[in-house]
Design an enzyme around this catalytic site. Structure first.
Site, PDB file in Angstrom:
ATOM      1  N   ASP A  92       0.856  -1.194   0.000  1.00  0.00           N
ATOM      2  CA  ASP A  92       0.000   0.000   0.000  1.00  0.00           C
ATOM      3  C   ASP A  92       0.889   1.242   0.000  1.00  0.00           C
ATOM      4  O   ASP A  92       2.065   1.190   0.399  1.00  0.00           O
ATOM      5  CB  ASP A  92      -0.953   0.001   1.190  1.00  0.00           C
ATOM      6  N   ASP A 123       8.880   3.383  -1.199  1.00  0.00           N
ATOM      7  CA  ASP A 123       8.112   3.125   0.021  1.00  0.00           C
ATOM      8  C   ASP A 123       6.748   2.541  -0.309  1.00  0.00           C
ATOM      9  O   ASP A 123       5.778   3.280  -0.435  1.00  0.00           O
ATOM     10  CB  ASP A 123       7.973   4.439   0.789  1.00  0.00           C
ATOM     11  N   GLU A 156      -0.129  -0.468   5.809  1.00  0.00           N
ATOM     12  CA  GLU A 156       0.887   0.120   6.691  1.00  0.00           C
ATOM     13  C   GLU A 156       0.776   1.634   6.736  1.00  0.00           C
ATOM     14  O   GLU A 156       0.898   2.251   7.799  1.00  0.00           O
ATOM     15  CB  GLU A 156       2.284  -0.294   6.229  1.00  0.00           C
ATOM     16  N   GLU A 157       0.543   2.246   5.585  1.00  0.00           N
ATOM     17  CA  GLU A 157       0.525   3.711   5.532  1.00  0.00           C
ATOM     18  C   GLU A 157      -0.679   4.303   6.264  1.00  0.00           C
ATOM     19  O   GLU A 157      -0.634   5.462   6.685  1.00  0.00           O
ATOM     20  CB  GLU A 157       0.529   4.195   4.076  1.00  0.00           C
TER      21      GLU A 157
END
Length: 454
Positions: A92, A123, A156-157
């Protein structure tokens, strides 16, 4: 055993890596259905699962996590009695922000000035490609000497904790002797670095209500309490005049005693405008790695275009607080909440909602796995010694894994060096870093397997 076969193999795989990263970047996998279709994340998860199956992984599964997203799991068995290594990345990404500010489309991998640009390139879609490159290089040069688990997270973000909760409910799934988190980065391009600490975080939404409805600012302004003005005053209370975070009861004077971050380099990396001062006190390393930092990341208010001469009845803001190692994110959340509730001016009604939280993390850099990684990085980066630094960002999963598997060694590496501009417009990855770190990871897995024999 020399590194030449590994380095040559990785170099030969780089064109394929670029093609695959372009395919993965093309998915608009922002884990927020209010911004992008959920189908984009599901398609990205499917791509990751297919890539693992193509590499011979077993038990590949799309894990439905409690926050409504999917994490991708796979297991690659190694030789009998070999240690198990868990490789982590997330697919993600952050939203692209102002797409007009990108020099090339954010979801189209574009080569420019020796770097590959695209949202998630560093990222952390590039981190997943790094893991694939390392494993492919080993398979082409005698085989993978350890058992490998891969987990690619899907939220995660967003900080919504889906994978953390899933791992806690299925503690056997991610058990490993060593865990490599591929979601940090070198201190700068060409300087091999492991991340020793991560700040935790808490995310709150605060809403102020002062009136039953908006009012004409000429008729009522000057006496009627304006919620937007109240919000501005409340948010200003979170910082001292020099910009130091000032949440009541929260300690903000710790010092960083490791690798330092020269102010001139930081100003360049952060692209601070000439004449604009840095905020806070202490060294740069103190401020970004060892101390709490509050950031207002969003405010609901009328845009300038189309604004009317009105007093606002309600205002809302989202506040992020980074929590350094040595402090507890739960306690920090309580202190920040209490501060917001007690500092609202004019008796404004306050509502605080928690939307995310994660604990800080400190790695044991004296563990045998770090010795294996230092040896690997010394070869992958000739003439350079591995450095340890802090990282101001948060990876909440680290503490969950440390609690679940207290005997496991956890290493943090990755592609998010300062030039990558993660979370900003024009995010990019250095293909040279991708290549060198893939070599380092492959050599680490070899070194680690050897260290566990006998």
């Amino acid at each position: 055993m020399t590194a030449r076969p590994i380095s040559e193999t990785v170099a030969s795989l780089m064109p394929r890596a670029r093609t695959e990263l372009a395919e993965l970047v093309a998915f608009q996998s922002v884990a927020d259905p209010a911004q992008f279709p959920k189908s984009e994340c599901e398609a990205a998860a499917g791509w990751v699962a297919d890539a693992l199956r193509a590499e011979g992984f077993q038990d590949v599964a799309l894990l439905d996590t409690p926050d409504g997203t999917q994490s991708v799991y796979g297991f690659l068995p190694g030789p009998a009695d070999a240690p198990t290594v868990l490789l982590y990345a997330h697919y993600d990404v952050q939203p692209p922000l102002d797409e007009s500010a990108w020099l090339s489309p954010p979801f189209e991998l574009t080569e420019r000035d020796g770097r590959w640009f695209g949202r998630g390139a560093a990222d952390c879609k590039g981190g997943f490609i790094m893991h694939l490159l390392a494993l492919r290089a080993l398979k082409a040069n005698g085989g993978v000497p350890v058992s490998v688990k891969v987990i690619a997270e899907g939220s995660e973000e967003q900080g919504t904790g889906g994978l953390e909760r899933y791992a806690e409910a299925h503690p056997e799934l991610l058990a490993a002797d060593t865990i490599v988190i591929g979601d940090t980065g070198n201190f700068r391009v060409g300087l091999p670095t492991v991340t020793a600490t991560l700040r935790g975080m808490t995310m709150l939404r605060v809403k102020l209500d002062t009136l039953e409805g908006n009012l004409h600012s000429g008729q009522f302004g000057g006496a009627a309490p304006d919620a937007l003005a109240a919000m501005i005053q409340l948010l200003a209370s979170l910082r001292a005049e020099d910009g130091t975070t000032t949440v009541d009861g929260l300690t903000a004077d710790a010092e960083w005693d490791g690798l330092q971050y020269p102010e001139a380099e930081f100003r360049k990396d952060a692209k601070v405008l000439d004449g604009v001062e840095l905020i806070g006190a202490g060294t740069v390393a103190d401020r970004i790695w060892a101390r709490p930092a509050v950031t207002v990341i969003g405010i609901d208010c009328p845009p300038v275009v189309g604004a009317t001469p009105s007093l606002q009845a309600s205002a809302r803001a989202q506040v992020s607080l980074r929590v350094p190692p040595g402090q507890d994110a739960v306690k920090a959340t309580e202190l920040l909440t209490a501060h917001l509730e007690s500092h609202a001016p004019w008796g404004a009604r306050v509502t605080v909602e928690q939307v995310g939280q994660g604990q800080p993390f400190r790695a044991d850099t004296t563990s045998p796995a770090y010795t294996s990684m230092a040896d690997a990085m010394r070869v992958a980066y000739p003439g350079e010694e591995m450095q340890s630094s802090g990282m101001g960002g948060s990876i909440p999963l680290c503490n969950t894994l440390a609690n679940l598997y207290p005997e496991a060694e956890i290493l943090l590496i990755g592609l998010s060096e300062p030039e990558a501009q993660i979370h900003a417009v024009n995010e990019s990855v250095s293909p040279a870093e991708l290549e060198r770190l893939s070599v380092a990871e492959a050599l680490f897995l070899r070194n680690y397997a050897e260290s566990k024999k006998g």
